[in-house]
Design a protein around this motif. Structure first.
Motif, short mmCIF file in Angstrom:
data_model
loop_
_atom_site.label_atom_id
_atom_site.label_comp_id
_atom_site.label_asym_id
_atom_site.label_seq_id
_atom_site.Cartn_x
_atom_site.Cartn_y
_atom_site.Cartn_z
N HIS A 159 0.82 -1.21 0.00
CA HIS A 159 0.00 0.00 0.00
C HIS A 159 0.86 1.27 0.00
N SER A 160 2.04 1.19 0.63
CA SER A 160 2.92 2.35 0.71
C SER A 160 3.89 2.44 -0.47
N SER A 161 3.81 1.48 -1.37
CA SER A 161 4.68 1.46 -2.56
C SER A 161 6.16 1.51 -2.18
N VAL A 162 6.54 0.66 -1.23
CA VAL A 162 7.95 0.56 -0.87
C VAL A 162 8.50 -0.80 -1.28
N SER A 163 9.80 -0.87 -1.43
CA SER A 163 10.45 -2.11 -1.82
C SER A 163 10.54 -3.07 -0.64
N VAL A 164 10.76 -4.34 -0.95
CA VAL A 164 10.93 -5.38 0.06
C VAL A 164 12.29 -6.03 -0.17
N GLN A 165 13.07 -6.15 0.90
CA GLN A 165 14.37 -6.82 0.78
C GLN A 165 14.41 -8.05 1.68
N PRO A 166 14.51 -9.24 1.09
CA PRO A 166 14.64 -10.46 1.90
C PRO A 166 16.03 -10.53 2.52
N VAL A 167 16.08 -11.03 3.76
CA VAL A 167 17.36 -11.14 4.49
C VAL A 167 17.44 -12.53 5.12
N ALA A 168 18.59 -13.17 4.98
CA ALA A 168 18.80 -14.49 5.57
C ALA A 168 19.86 -14.41 6.67
#
Length: 249
Positions: A166-175
């Motif tokens: 909804h906020s149009s932000v990116s997602v970064q997966p982290v392991a």
């Protein structure tokens, strides 16, 4: 060796707690958000050094602008590990707020607490997350909802991916991958009936602890929107799962 480490590190941890409490009470009220972020990151780095945790970063973390970092969850120190890279405001279960000292500190550091027993909890937390994104903050989400031993990951809950979309932000997966004396280990996993104090005692009595933090490629806001929350949660779960198992024992 474990006892000697405990005797040496325990007073330093107490000093860290005391200085953090004092800073939050006296300095925090007069600092802007950027100043508080610098303090939070400094505290996190200091705690990792005191506890003998070496943090090795792989990949390219997003170091500016709003983003959602989604990570697997192994221990209470995950919060400080990630915040040692960039100050992160986390979404966490409300029970953490009741932890002695640490709960109060992470609350003051900007943690968004989710009370899973309240019907309106998701709506309220989503609103808080969208407000943080609007301020350009990065939020950390442990989408499993609980900790694991660190060798694999549990199913993800998809509901809190919505605010990022909804906020149009990116997602970064982290392991996160935990090692003890060079070997993948669940020694520091905060699981089962173990208490926070018991886990802390194990941590400060242990040598040669290293945590690999692998920042996977960023998923753009447009890509996240195209996927929708369910597919986005499944996709990040697959990416993180492969990275967590990459160097598994």
């Amino acid at each position: 060796m474990g006892l000697l480490l405990f005797v040496f590190r325990a007073p330093l941890v107490i000093l860290w707690i005391a200085s953090s409490l004092l800073s939050v009470a006296v300095v925090y009220p007069f600092l802007p958000l950027a100043g508080r972020n610098v303090m939070n990151q400094s505290w996190s780095r200091a705690l990792m050094k005191i506890c003998g945790v070496r943090v090795c970063v792989h990949g390219q973390p997003m170091m500016s602008g709003a983003s959602l970092w989604v990570s697997n969850h192994v221990s209470w120190i995950d919060i400080f590990i990630l915040s040692s890279v960039r100050c992160v405001a986390f979404v966490a279960k409300s029970e953490i707020r009741q932890w002695p000292v640490i709960g109060w500190l992470v609350a003051k550091a900007g943690t968004v607490f989710l009370n899973r027993r309240q019907r309106q909890a998701i709506k309220e937390v989503s609103s808080q997350m969208e407000h943080r994104f609007a301020r350009g903050e990065v939020l950390g989400l442990f989408a499993e909802g609980t900790t694991s031993t660190g060798f694999d990951i549990l199913p993800f809950r998809s509901s809190l991916f919505d605010p990022a979309i909804h906020s149009s932000v990116s997602v970064q997966p982290v392991a996160l991958r935990f090692y003890h004396r060079g070997v993948r280990s669940g020694r520091l996993a905060f699981v089962g009936e173990q208490t926070l104090v018991q886990n802390l005692c194990i941590l400060i009595s242990t040598t040669q602890v290293m945590v690999e933090v692998e920042f996977l490629p960023v998923l753009s806001a447009d890509h996240c929107r195209e996927l929708g929350r369910a597919k986005l949660a499944a996709h990040t779960h697959d990416l993180i799962g492969k990275a967590v198992r990459q160097h598994g024992a």
